[in-house]
Every structure is written in structure tokens, then in C-alpha cells.
Design an enzyme around this catalytic site. Structure first.
Site, PDB file in Angstrom:
ATOM      1  N   CYS A  32       0.849  -1.200   0.000  1.00  0.00           N
ATOM      2  CA  CYS A  32       0.000   0.000   0.000  1.00  0.00           C
ATOM      3  C   CYS A  32       0.879   1.243   0.000  1.00  0.00           C
ATOM      4  O   CYS A  32       1.680   1.447   0.932  1.00  0.00           O
ATOM      5  CB  CYS A  32      -0.930  -0.017   1.209  1.00  0.00           C
ATOM      6  SG  CYS A  32      -1.905   1.493   1.396  1.00  0.00           S
ATOM      7  N   CYS A  35      -0.076   3.837   2.814  1.00  0.00           N
ATOM      8  CA  CYS A  35       0.377   3.339   4.119  1.00  0.00           C
ATOM      9  C   CYS A  35       1.825   3.735   4.373  1.00  0.00           C
ATOM     10  O   CYS A  35       2.208   4.096   5.492  1.00  0.00           O
ATOM     11  CB  CYS A  35       0.228   1.823   4.193  1.00  0.00           C
ATOM     12  SG  CYS A  35      -1.465   1.236   3.982  1.00  0.00           S
TER      13      CYS A  35
END
Length: 986
Positions: A32, A35
Site C-alpha cells: 500500500c 500506508c
């Protein structure tokens, strides 16, 4: 302050929630992008606010801890959840640093005083990236002028439509309609460079109708946001432009910026390269971040531990209660919505929600997501159509080939063994299937419960990175070149034995773990491949006769060098035969009888092997019974009655001979193993690494057995007794080679005993296997789980001669003629074996085989020879036996090297003896050696140039001499002519 806590198990998560007042959890994924962007901010907050038993920050990897993520309803990454006394009180989706900081500050205040309630602190619902939140204590500001304008617009539209015949048309043309089309205006002058992205938007705005439907609401909002940007300040315009540059890099979506914004964008960064594609914003990578499909109410889930050690989700049906049956029936009776209505409702992607920072970005990303889905659907449809066409073409070609190649396939299938599959028996000749070296499928899987799971449990006690470092130190570095598996490209430099043998007396704890992880998987694959071939060549009676005896103790096996992997492989073969006998009612019980012994020198390794090798005897070294062996002649310590000795029906000697540098050491090991082998049909298997030195060790064992231990085949006379040394040689007895050799003469690749320098051709085989996860990490490659182990081997049976005693040349002639239409089945141990992969060419196949005559030949099988033989030759593999003959055969030269460098001894034994000629020139003595060896030293560039100049000068001198001779001859002819003329005048 400490940083965030990485959650590694469900128990750790529950313990953190129950023991801490406030827990801030970051649900993230390694793949991600958002993230990773917000991770440093989360760590700063954790270091600033973490307090033992009061405030804790946790990071939860949703891929590794799927159960925790599923329990907390995490569907997008990153997701931040705040727990107070174990209860979730706030949820923040997306990488929003400001919202996260505000929520953490509120949560920290909860940990300080127990009187505060979470409802009083968190009054607003969970935030999503891109959504704004009004500041506390501030209401929405009143816009008086805007409110008056709205009231006037409504009153004017009402009065205009009230006193008109066509109310809709009057309202559309009224001056109070804010969406009325303005009067035509001259077009603005086009700017230099590419057309601004906002120009198309202006035209669309001028042509839009007065009233829109609900389906056009999203596009209206997008256009109105553009219109509102016209009145924004220079700082706002610059912010929009910089955010567009950050999000879309050197590209721009169509119609994303208006004229003012595009002008600033072009002045700051230059014109965009092209229109934005879905790949530019990572949509293909994160397109699967959609929400989970709701689970049916009558379906439940359970977590079951898999064989690999993880957990898998198992669904089950919940039986309906009596009161719910009528409700279910009524639900099924209700009409379903039309498919078109369902298709028009599209939920927004979680990736777009997590990334978009404002409504304009959200709309642009949503359009790119839709374009990606459309392109993906079209690509899938094209692939399906192409695959369907290819399958239809292959089916038509296959049907034609089946009719041409197998007109009598039903008869062949009737004669085939019942064990073979119907498809293979129809396509292949039965003798081709019998001669295969690899089983079907070619790739083998390591037994999970017997080998993989116990090793993984043992390795879990130590960090796998430390085990990998120890394995590389023990097995020659990266790729473990001195383990049973040799990586490609590391064979020439690593021609020794295994780096960490199982009979090593001293091992550290980490070395014992490295042995389990780096030695056992490839060793098992090589042993099980050889055992399958031995069982196929000897038949099932070799095992079943021992198992069917009344009161039989079963077969005894000695694993000398495989470290327990040989016993696991033997259990697989033996259990298969036992199950067949039990189904027939011949034997009883679930486990076959037998004795298992393994050589293990280290106590640490022995304790590890005991955990999964049950009913096994462990010996620290190979038993030595040479003091009472049966030798020719009298022995001082033998006596009249020989002592009873332990014997084994199967001995697996894996990597025992290559590590012995001297030939007499190898001879001693071979004498010891032969003494331990059962005289009535015992089988000895010798396996070494697949490189020239490993092959030479196996070939040396084979050559010694044929010359000193086994009686010659085909009625050949043995060596005289007086030539044997009673202290060194044993009495020869019956026996034969099972595999891979089909001849009992000198190996064509090992005609000279000893090491050979520059050897290129040597006999070895390979076996493909599925790598376990821990072994893949040992090799440093975490993506490829398919491995190939290569090995050289020989299998010999003691006490039983070969069934077919035909001479080698006779067996070769019969095999060359082929057994395709022969009424008598061939002896599979008299067929040639492929020593290299087949060469497939258009219209013919070339096979490199080792014949029973003891030669390496190249057989050619064209399509005109036999369609069935041609088909089977194309599908054959390296190591198979060939029974269908060939059309032509030629001898293939074998590159066995130049032999050991003996320091010039071979030159001394040449035909021309070396002589030294002493001459005196000008009072000086000089010695010239005749027939001396030329120096093999390579010449440099200057020496080659000098030699070339000398050759040119010598050629010029020779040419000048020829010219002088021709001129002298012409002059002589002229003198002779003049003399003749003068004589004629006289």
C-alpha cells in the site's frame, strides 16, 4: 518513549487491548502506497504519546493477520482505529495526517482521566481521507447576501411560471434562472502551446441545459467546482496546480484544470507530456481494494489449520430455524431487481477514497478507475475469445493426429497395464511408459506431515535469517553450492563433497538447523527418484515377498549419508506397497514391519531427527566388520566359524565417496558397505553430486564392483585366483547393476580410472521437486518454489544375476530393431537409456543413448520410420529407456578430457625417444634435444607479429629465388638458340 508495537498473533492483540486503556491501531499492507506515506507520521505520534498501560500504538499487517483485520471490519488501507478499554470508538480511513493527529490528541486525553467518556470526546463519526471536519466551537458562517439572492431567485421563478402558459419554457428563459444560456460571445484567443485542458470545459458549460437528471449530478458537481475556482485567489490556484503535479506527475487528466490553472501549470512545469492513464496513479495495482461482498445470513466460517502451518477459511451452512423458514420463502418470492439497474449502481473504490484529497481529484480518479475496468473487461473478453479459437484449432489438429498416429489405439490400450491412465495408454506405447525414469507428474512434492511440517516446527525456534547465514557458511555461500543441490553456474568451482555431512561428530545448534533446512529437501528428492527407478526395474516382488512372509521382520534399511531423508523416501515407497497388499487381504495392520537405521554423528542433529523419525536406530558412524569379513585365504582373527553380522536389505549411500580424497579410502568404505549388504538380493544405492568429480566417484564404485565383487555377466571368465590379494579382494559372487546402466562392461564415459582434466561429458540425472517455503528462503529466492536437483547414481543388487544373459551387442541390435510390434516383451534392463534430453527437429528426433554394448550412440527416429515411435520420442525425457528402435545410428564422440596431468610421463612413453645432439660450432659446445615436447605457452601479440613478419620475409625470399631461376632458364634458352643459329649458318 517507545515506538509502535507490531502485532504478530491474535493472542498478542487481545493482550494489548485488555492491558492498555487507549490503543491506536494502524491497519496497513506492505504493498500500500498511502500506508508508506503516513507511516513516519504514525511513528512520530507513537514516540510522542506512548505510555505503558495507558496509551499504546499498534501496527497490524492485514496480509499476515487477516483474522484481526476481518474481525475489526477493515476493508481499506490504511485504516486507523482507536480503542478505549477494548472498544472501538473512532475510525479514520485513508492517509489523513491532520485527522489522525486530532483523533490521537483526543484519545490521549481519555487516558489521563477516567471520568471522561468517549462519546463526549468523539462527537463526530469516523473520517475519510478528503473529507473535512468543522472546527469545534465554530458554526457555519452566515452569508446574508447569498441567502437574499436565493430567496429572490425562488420568488422570481415562481411568479414567472405562475403567469405563463408554458411554465417550463418560461422558467428556462427567465432572467432568474442561473443556468440560462448567455448571449453568444466571441471566442477567446488561443494561447500558444497545447490547447488548455479547461477550454473544452468552458464549451460544455455554455451548452449544458437548464435542468439535469440525477444521473448527471456527479458531472455537474465537477463542473461547478471548476466554475467556483474562477473566483479563487492566487494562493488557491497555486495549491491546486501543485497538488495536480504531485498526484499526476508529468501528465494531466482531460479537463482537470481551467484556463487560469493551466496557464500557471504550464508556466511552472511546462506542458504535460500526455493525458493521464490509470497506470500513472497506481490504479492497476490497487484496483482490488474494493469492499467485501456481504456474506449470506445462512453461511458461517471457521478457521482450520492447513498442512503448511497457516490458517484457511472454511465455510459451512447454518441450518434455518423453524421460525425463519417462512421469512426465507417470502424473501425468495419477492421479485429481484433488473440486471441493468444493478449494473448502473457502482460503489466507489476504496483506493479512490483513500487517495483523493478533494472532490476534483476524486472525480478524476473515479473516471480513470472506470476506464481501467472497461479496458480490463475488454482484454479479458479478447483473451477468452483467443483461447477459445486456439483450443478449437488444437482440438481439430489433435483429432487429425490421433487418426494418423493411433489407428489401433484401442488394441494398445487393451494390452496396457491397468495401473496406467487411459489417456496415456491410448497415446503412448506400453513399453515407452514402462521405460520412463520420471513418474507422472514429473515434479514431486515433499511429504508435508512426514518431513516439511516437522522441519518447519523445528526452525520456528530460531530466526530464519540466522539459519540462512549458517547454511551459507556451511554449504559454500549463496545458493548452497556444496549442498546436495548445486545451482546452475556453480558446478565448475565447487567440485568437492557436501559441506556439512550428517556423520560430522560436532555440530552447533544453528548448524543442525542449517542441515535440516538446506540438506534434507534436495536429498529427499534425489533418493525418492532413484528408489522409484529401482522399484520399477526390480518389480513389486522385490518388496512384497519379504512383506508376505509369515512372521517376517520386514525389510531393513540403512541411511548412510542422506541424514534421514532416505528413510522418509523409503517409507513412502514401502507404505504404497503395504497398502496394496492390505487391500488384497494378504497382510493386516496399518504400518509395514521393518528396521530403520540412520547414520548421525552429532547429538544435536540426532535429537532433531528423533522428533519425526520414529522407530529408528541412530548410529554415530558406519559399522565396521572388516575384521571378520569373508576374504580369500586364512585370517588370524576369523576362526573356523564366521561371526554373525548385521545385514541390511537396502543401503542408501548418499555422498559418502566424493568426500574421500584417496582411492584406498573409497575402497575401504565400499568394502564395509558390501559386507553390510544382504547376500540374498540386497540393494546398494550410491548417490553423488552432479559434476565431473561426483560422476567419477560413482563410476569408480561401479568399476570396482564389476572387477572385484561381482561375477562377470554373459559367461565371461573371471580373473585368476592367484592374481588376487587375499587381504584386499573378496570372493566374487552373483550380482548385477539395476540402474542406470544397461551394460556390465567398462563405462563409455569412464574408460580411464581416476580424475580427468577437462571432462565435459558425464552421466547424471535430475529430479524436479516443489521447494518448501523455508528451503526457498535458504536459497535467497522467495518467489520461485520449483527446484531441480541433479545427481549421479548407481544401484546394484547382490546375490542375484541378471535375468537376460544376452551379449551386449545382441541386446543393442534387438533394441535398434525395436519392440513396437514384437510379440515378446523386452527385458527393460537390456534397453538403451537416454543420457541427454532428446533433440527435437522438424520431422525427426535425435536421441543420445547409452547402449547395452557399452557405447554412446546417436539414434535418429524420423516420422517416416514409425509415427508412434516418432510421437513417443518427442514426448520422451532425459533418463528414459527406449524400446521402439530407430532408423539410423552413429557413434557419438565422448568428451572425457585429457586425463590427469602427470608431468610429462605420457610423452616419455611415446614412439620417438628423446635424444640430445651435442655439436661444436666455433669452439663452443651446444646441446639440442630432439623429439622434445613443444612448449604450450601461448604467444603474445608481439611474438605473433614477429612470426608473421618472418613468414612474409621467407615467402618473399622463396618467390625471389623462383624468379631468379626462371630468368636463368630463359637466358640459357636464348644462348642455346643463338648457338644453333650460328651452327646452321656455318
Amino acid at each position: 518513549m517507545s515506538g509502535p508495537v507490531h502485532i504478530a498473533s491474535d493472542g498478542e492483540w487481545e493482550s494489548l487491548l485488555s492491558g492498555t486503556s487507549v490503543v491506536v491501531a494502524d491497519f496497513y499492507a506492505d504493498w500500500c502506497g498511502p500506508c508508506k506515506m503516513i507511516a513516519p507520521h504514525f511513528e512520530r505520534l507513537a514516540k510522542e504519546h506512548s505510555s505503558p498501560k495507558k496509551v499504546a500504538f499498534a501496527k497490524v499487517n492485514v496480509d499476515n493477520q487477516a483474522n484481526i483485520a476481518r474481525t475489526n471490519g477493515v476493508t481499506a488501507m490504511p485504516t486507523f482505529k482507536i480503542f478505549h478499554n477494548g472498544t472501538a470508538i473512532e475510525t479514520i480511513r485513508g492517509a489523513n495526517p491532520s485527522a489522525l493527529t486530532e483523533a490521537v490528541n483526543k484519545a490521549v486525553s481519555l487516558s489521563g482521566s477516567s471520568g471522561k467518556k468517549a462519546e463526549a470526546v468523539f462527537k463526530t463519526p469516523g473520517r475519510t481521507l478528503g473529507g473535512g471536519a468543522a472546527a469545534q466551537g465554530q458554526g457555519r458562517p452566515w452569508n446574508v447576501s447569498g441567502l437574499l439572492n436565493i430567496v429572490m431567485m425562488l420568488v422570481g421563478l415562481y411568479l414567472t411560471s405562475l403567469f405563463s402558459i408554458d411554465a417550463f419554457k418560461a422558467a428556462e428563459q427567465s432572467m432568474f434562472n442561473p443556468n440560462r444560456q448567455p448571449a453568444p460571445q466571441p471566442k477567446p484567443t488561443a494561447a500558444k502551446g497545447p490547447v488548455p485542458a479547461g477550454s473544452a470545459r468552458v464549451q460544455q458549460q455554455q451548452q449544458k441545459p437548464a435542468f439535469r437528471t440525477l444521473a448527471d449530478f456527479s458531472s455537474i458537481a465537477f463542473q461547478e467546482s471548476h466554475d467556483a475556482s474562477r473566483g479563487q485567489s492566487l494562493e488557491d490556484i497555486e495549491k491546486v496546480v501543485r497538488e495536480a503535479k504531485q498526484r499526476f506527475r508529468d501528465t494531466l487528466p482531460k479537463g482537470y484544470l481551467n484556463e487560469e490553472e493551466y496557464a500557471l501549470y504550464e508556466r511552472l512545469y511546462g506542458p504535460p507530456l500526455r493525458e493521464t492513464a490509470p497506470e500513472d496513479v497506481g490504479i492497476p495495482t490497487h484496483a482490488d481494494m474494493g469492499g467485501q461482498v456481504p456474506r449470506p445470513t445462512d453461511e458461517g466460517t471457521l478457521l482450520r489449520q492447513s498442512e503448511e502451518g497457516g490458517f484457511e477459511e472454511v465455510t459451512y451452512r447454518i441450518p434455518p430455524r423453524q421460525g425463519d423458514e417462512q421469512e426465507l420463502e417470502s424473501e425468495f418470492e419477492q421479485p429481484l431487481e433488473s440486471e441493468s439497474a444493478v449494473e448502473t449502481v457502482q460503489e466507489p473504490s476504496d483506493y479512490v477514497d483513500a487517495v483523493a484529497r478533494n472532490p476534483r481529484e476524486r472525480e478524476a480518479l473515479q473516471r480513470l478507475m472506470q476506464d481501467f475496468k472497461t479496458a480490463q473487461q475488454k482484454q479479458l473478453e479478447d483473451e477468452v475469445a483467443a483461447a477459445r479459437e486456439e483450443a478449437e484449432a488444437e482440438q481439430e489438429a489433435y483429432e487429425v493426429e490421433e487418426e494418423e498416429l493411433f489407428p489401433e489405439s484401442e488394441e494398445i490400450a487393451a494390452d496396457a497395464e491397468p495401473e496406467m491412465g487411459l489417456g496415456e495408454s491410448r497415446r503412448f506405447h506400453p513399453y515407452t511408459l514402462d521405460g520412463r525414469f520420471h513418474a507422472s507428474p514429473v515434479e514431486i512434492s515433499l511429504p508435508q506431515s512426514a518431513l516439511v511440517t516437522p522441519i518447519r516446527d523445528l526452525l520456528d525456534r530460531t530466526h530464519l535469517g540466522h539459519v540462512k547465514t549458517a547454511a551459507e557458511a556451511a554449504f559454500g555461500g549463496q545458493g548452497l553450492p556444496t549442498s546436495p543441490f548445486t545451482p546452475e553456474g556453480r558446478k565448475n568451482g565447487q567440485m568437492g563433497g557436501v559441506g556439512l555431512p550428517p556423520d560430522q561428530r560436532h555440530m552447533t545448534e544453528i548448524e543442525a538447523d542449517a542441515f535440516l533446512a538446506g540438506y534434507l529437501p534436495p536429498s529427499y528428492a534425489s533418493v525418492v527418484s532413484v528408489l522409484r527407478e529401482v522399484r520399477r526395474r526390480l518389480g513389486s516382488d522385490w518388496i512384497r515377498q519379504r512383506l508376505q512372509k509369515d512372521g517376517s521382520a520386514g525389510l531393513s534399511v540403512l541411511d548412510a549419508g542422506a541424514g534421514g531423508a532416505g528413510l522418509v523416501a523409503w517409507d513412502q515407497v514401502l507404505q504404497a506397497e503395504w497398502d496394496l497388499l492390505r487391500e488384497q487381504g494378504v497382510v493386516k495392520g496399518s504400518q509395514p514391519p521393518g528396521r530403520k537405521t540412520v547414520i548421525t554423528g552429532s547429538d544435536r542433529l540426532r535429537h532433531r531427527l528423533k522428533s519425526f523419525l520414529h522407530n529408528t536406530t541412530f548410529l554415530p558412524r558406519l559399522p565396521d566388520y572388516e575384521h571378520s569379513g569373508e576374504m580369500q585365504g586364512e585370517r588370524l582373527d576369523a576362526g573356523d566359524t564366521p561371526q554373525a553380522r548385521k545385514s541390511y536389505d537396502l543401503i542408501i549411500a548418499s555422498h559418502l565417496f566424493l568426500k574421500e580424497k584417496q582411492d584406498h579410502y573409497r575402497q575401504a568404505v565400499l568394502n564395509n558397505l558390501w559386507t553390510l549388504l544382504n547376500k540374498d538380493g540386497g540393494v546398494l544405492i550410491v548417490i553423488e553430486k552432479a559434476h565431473p568429480r561426483g560422476f567419477e566417484a560413482v563410476a569408480h564404485v561401479r568399476d570396482t564392483l564389476l572387477k572385484q565383487f561381482i561375477l562377470p555377466q554373459n559367461g565371461e571368465s573371471s580373473a585368476p585366483t592367484e592374481e588376487l590379494n587375499p587381504a584386499y579382494h573378496k570372493e566374487r559372487e552373483p550380482g548385477h547393476i539395476i540402474a542406470p546402466c544397461t551394460n556390465h562392461g567398462t563405462c563409455p564415459m569412464y574408460k580411464e580410472v581416476g580424475k580427468s582434466k577437462g571432462r565435459k561429458d558425464y552421466c547424471y540425472f535430475n529430479q524436479r521437486f516443489t521447494r518448501p517455503g523455508f528451503y526457498t528462503k535458504m536459497l535467497g529466492n522467495s518467489t520461485n518454489n520449483q527446484g531441480d536437483v541433479e545427481f549421479s547414481y548407481v544401484a546394484i543388487q547382490r546375490g542375484r544375476s541378471k535375468a537376460d544373459q544376452l551379449p551386449g551387442w545382441k541386446s543393442t541390435e534387438q533394441a535398434f530393431a525395436g519392440y513396437e510390434n514384437s510379440p515378446n516383451p523386452p527385458d527393460m534392463q537390456t534397453l538403451p537409456r537416454m543420457v541427454l534430453p532428446p533433440l527435437k527437429r522438424k520431422g525427426h528426433v535425435t536421441l543420445d543413448v547409452c547402449t547395452p554394448q557399452g557405447k554412446i550412440e546417436r539414434w535418429t527416429v524420423p516420422k517416416s520410420y514409425s509415427k508412434l515411435a516418432y510421437h513417443d520420442a518427442r514426448k520422451s525425457h532425459w533418463g528414459d529407456l527406449w524400446a521402439l528402435g530407430a532408423k539410423t545410428r552413429v557413434t557419438r564422440s565422448v568428451r572425457v578430457g585429457s586425463g590427469v596431468d602427470d608431468g610429462g610421463k605420457r610423452a616419455e612413453g611415446g614412439k620417438k625417444p628423446r635424444k640430445v645432439e651435442i655439436t661444436m660450432d666455433g669452439g663452443r659446445l651446444s646441446a639440442n634435444e630432439k623429439n622434445a615436447r613443444k612448449e604450450r605457452r601461448t604467444k603474445g601479440k608481439r611474438d605473433r607479429q614477429t612470426d608473421l613478419i618472418k613468414e612474409i620475409l621467407e615467402a618473399e625470399d622463396i618467390e625471389e629465388l623462383e624468379i631468379e631461376r626462371e630468368m636463368d632458364a630463359e637466358v640459357q634458352e636464348e644462348f642455346e638458340l643463338e648457338d644453333e643459329k650460328g651452327r646452321g649458318r656455318r
